[in-house]
Design a protein around this motif. Structure first.
Motif, mmCIF file in Angstrom:
data_model
loop_
_atom_site.group_PDB
_atom_site.id
_atom_site.type_symbol
_atom_site.label_atom_id
_atom_site.label_comp_id
_atom_site.label_asym_id
_atom_site.label_seq_id
_atom_site.Cartn_x
_atom_site.Cartn_y
_atom_site.Cartn_z
ATOM 1 N N UNK A 137 19.488 9.048 -26.312
ATOM 2 C CA UNK A 137 19.820 9.666 -25.033
ATOM 3 C C UNK A 137 19.545 11.163 -25.082
ATOM 4 N N UNK A 138 18.396 11.599 -24.657
ATOM 5 C CA UNK A 138 17.291 10.767 -24.196
ATOM 6 C C UNK A 138 16.563 10.142 -25.381
ATOM 7 N N UNK A 139 15.855 9.070 -25.105
ATOM 8 C CA UNK A 139 15.103 8.437 -26.189
ATOM 9 C C UNK A 139 13.930 9.310 -26.621
ATOM 10 N N UNK A 140 13.475 9.102 -27.826
ATOM 11 C CA UNK A 140 12.320 9.836 -28.359
ATOM 12 C C UNK A 140 11.065 8.997 -28.164
ATOM 13 N N UNK A 141 9.950 9.693 -27.996
ATOM 14 C CA UNK A 141 8.661 9.012 -27.843
ATOM 15 C C UNK A 141 8.302 8.318 -29.159
ATOM 16 N N UNK A 146 0.865 -1.188 0.000
ATOM 17 C CA UNK A 146 0.000 0.000 0.000
ATOM 18 C C UNK A 146 0.901 1.237 0.000
ATOM 19 N N UNK A 147 1.375 1.618 -1.182
ATOM 20 C CA UNK A 147 2.354 2.711 -1.291
ATOM 21 C C UNK A 147 1.830 3.776 -2.250
ATOM 22 N N UNK A 148 1.791 5.000 -1.799
ATOM 23 C CA UNK A 148 1.415 6.126 -2.667
ATOM 24 C C UNK A 148 2.679 6.911 -2.990
ATOM 25 N N UNK A 149 3.011 7.001 -4.264
ATOM 26 C CA UNK A 149 4.220 7.721 -4.689
ATOM 27 C C UNK A 149 3.836 9.143 -5.063
ATOM 28 N N UNK A 150 4.102 10.061 -4.140
ATOM 29 C CA UNK A 150 3.675 11.455 -4.364
ATOM 30 C C UNK A 150 4.480 12.148 -5.443
ATOM 31 N N UNK A 151 5.757 11.794 -5.572
ATOM 32 C CA UNK A 151 6.629 12.493 -6.525
ATOM 33 C C UNK A 151 7.005 11.614 -7.712
ATOM 34 N N UNK A 152 6.193 10.572 -7.957
ATOM 35 C CA UNK A 152 6.420 9.734 -9.127
ATOM 36 C C UNK A 152 7.465 8.666 -8.881
ATOM 37 N N UNK A 153 8.015 8.156 -9.981
ATOM 38 C CA UNK A 153 8.961 7.044 -9.901
ATOM 39 C C UNK A 153 10.080 7.234 -10.911
ATOM 40 N N UNK A 154 11.287 7.023 -10.440
ATOM 41 C CA UNK A 154 12.454 7.184 -11.307
ATOM 42 C C UNK A 154 12.583 5.994 -12.259
ATOM 43 N N UNK A 155 11.902 4.929 -11.926
ATOM 44 C CA UNK A 155 11.966 3.721 -12.752
ATOM 45 C C UNK A 155 11.161 3.912 -14.045
ATOM 46 N N UNK A 156 10.091 4.696 -13.950
ATOM 47 C CA UNK A 156 9.221 4.911 -15.123
ATOM 48 C C UNK A 156 9.671 6.126 -15.933
ATOM 49 N N UNK A 157 9.333 6.125 -17.220
ATOM 50 C CA UNK A 157 9.578 7.286 -18.076
ATOM 51 C C UNK A 157 8.304 7.548 -18.857
ATOM 52 N N UNK A 158 8.119 8.803 -19.227
ATOM 53 C CA UNK A 158 6.922 9.136 -19.998
ATOM 54 C C UNK A 158 7.225 10.239 -20.997
ATOM 55 N N UNK A 159 6.241 10.467 -21.886
ATOM 56 C CA UNK A 159 6.429 11.440 -22.956
ATOM 57 C C UNK A 159 6.366 12.862 -22.388
ATOM 58 N N UNK A 160 7.326 13.680 -22.772
ATOM 59 C CA UNK A 160 7.348 15.080 -22.324
ATOM 60 C C UNK A 160 6.118 15.834 -22.815
ATOM 61 N N UNK A 192 7.193 11.427 -31.135
ATOM 62 C CA UNK A 192 8.503 11.979 -31.500
ATOM 63 C C UNK A 192 9.073 12.975 -30.505
ATOM 64 N N UNK A 193 8.312 13.304 -29.461
ATOM 65 C CA UNK A 193 8.828 14.224 -28.447
ATOM 66 C C UNK A 193 9.912 13.517 -27.598
ATOM 67 N N UNK A 194 10.517 14.249 -26.673
ATOM 68 C CA UNK A 194 11.474 13.610 -25.765
ATOM 69 C C UNK A 194 10.730 12.736 -24.750
ATOM 70 N N UNK A 195 11.401 11.713 -24.289
ATOM 71 C CA UNK A 195 10.903 11.015 -23.103
ATOM 72 C C UNK A 195 11.608 11.600 -21.886
ATOM 73 N N UNK A 196 10.909 11.610 -20.772
ATOM 74 C CA UNK A 196 11.449 12.170 -19.531
ATOM 75 C C UNK A 196 11.138 11.217 -18.372
ATOM 76 N N UNK A 197 11.882 11.333 -17.271
ATOM 77 C CA UNK A 197 11.546 10.500 -16.110
ATOM 78 C C UNK A 197 10.160 10.865 -15.571
#
Ligand code: APR
Length: 289
Positions: free
Chosen positions: A187-191, A156-170, A195-200
């Motif tokens: 580096x960084x990879x593109x979506x 039962x964990x709520x991640x308030x500031x997200x996760x460094x393990x995941x990445x998403x489209x900017x 085609x946008x950047x991916x970000x943590x």
């Protein structure tokens, strides 16, 4: 691998990640030093805290970077060892910083991701995970992005500031990568969708927290019979406001931290100790329903 990014030259106590809200000041003249220092665990505070947790059915736990310090993950604001004493958060943890130099920011997060992947949950993480069986609900609300609570077995964990393990489209097209090994090359990879950047998938300075995560955290803290606050400086809002919300809802607040924090005045007991020593002592056999 050494961390990328330029060391910064000034202190960063006033900036905060996750929204622009200013902290309420501690009343003038009120000391945060409620417990004597110099002992690993202040026995009287620990005993008082154990009493507060006895018979508790729903426990909320708010954690910050200090929770993972004994796993070798650096905190942000500890003098000398904190990340923000060496790096500029506006360069490395803000949308503007990312846009100015995406590869630099991406490499910094890749370095931190590697560090976290090598880290192991410590005795504090394990004590929280094991204690869950003794409560009707033990909800961990964490500001940490390292996933160590989950790896220790907390469910039962709520991640308030997200996760460094995941990445998403900017550009927020919806693309999300749950694991680093799924990421496209670059580096960084593109979506791959737009085609946008991916970000943590973390909350940067000036960004809003996920409203659902924040609402769930507020519910967990205000519905709890007690709130345990571990390893946070209490400088970053809205997370730092949760102890006051819990207290207003009638829950005793226990802080575990080897150093004074901005929110000590909100606490009913302050245990001046490291998480890895204090949590097993505090939670061992406590709170059984
Ligand atoms: N056990 C418990 N607490 C510890 C330990 C330990 N072993 N070691 C250090 N601490 C405490 C420090 O005394 C300090 O109060 O952990 C706290 C760490 O504070 P910060 O570095 O400010 O971390 P945090 O409160 O989690 O920061 C909040 O700011 O930039 C960010 O987004 C980032 O989520 C983070 C947010």
């Amino acid at each position: 691998m050494s961390p990328p990014g330029r060391p910064k030259g000034e202190s960063f106590e006033r900036e905060r990640e996750g929204g622009p809200v200013d902290p309420p000041g501690r009343p003038e003249g009120e000391s945060s030093e409620r417990e004597p220092e110099g002992r690993l665990v202040a026995a009287d505070a620990l005993a008082a805290a154990r009493r507060m947790l006895a018979g508790v059915r729903r426990l909320a736990v708010l954690t910050g970077a200090g929770m993972s310090a004994e796993s070798g993950v650096p905190t942000f604001r500890d003098a000398h060892t904190g990340l923000w004493s060496r790096f500029d958060p506006m360069q490395l943890a803000s949308p503007e910083g990312f846009r100015a130099d995406p590869p630099l920011v991406w490499r910094w997060y890749a370095w931190r991701r590697e560090l976290v992947a090598k880290a192991r949950p410590n005795a504090g993480h394990l004590a929280l995970a094991e204690a869950a069986a003794h409560f009707e609900r033990l909800c961990v609300v964490t500001q940490n992005v390292d996933g160590l609570h989950q790896r220790a077995g907390s469910r039962d964990v709520i991640e308030l500031h997200g996760s460094i393990v995941r990445s998403r489209c900017l550009a927020e097209c919806g693309a999300l990568f749950a694991r680093p090994e799924e990421l496209p090359a670059g580096e960084p990879p593109r979506c791959p969708r737009c085609g946008s950047w991916l970000r943590p998938d973390v909350v940067w300075f000036g960004e809003r927290l996920d409203p659902e995560a924040l609402a769930a955290a507020e519910r967990a803290c205000t519905e709890a019979d007690a709130l345990l606050v571990v390893g946070t400086s209490g400088l970053v809002y809205p997370a730092a406001g949760l102890p006051m919300q819990a207290r207003r809802a009638g829950a005793p607040v226990v802080i575990v931290n080897p150093q004074p924090t901005e929110i000590d005045a909100v606490a009913d007991a302050v245990v001046r100790a490291a998480a890895g020593a204090a949590l097993p002592a505090l939670l061992g056999g406590a709170g059984a329903v």
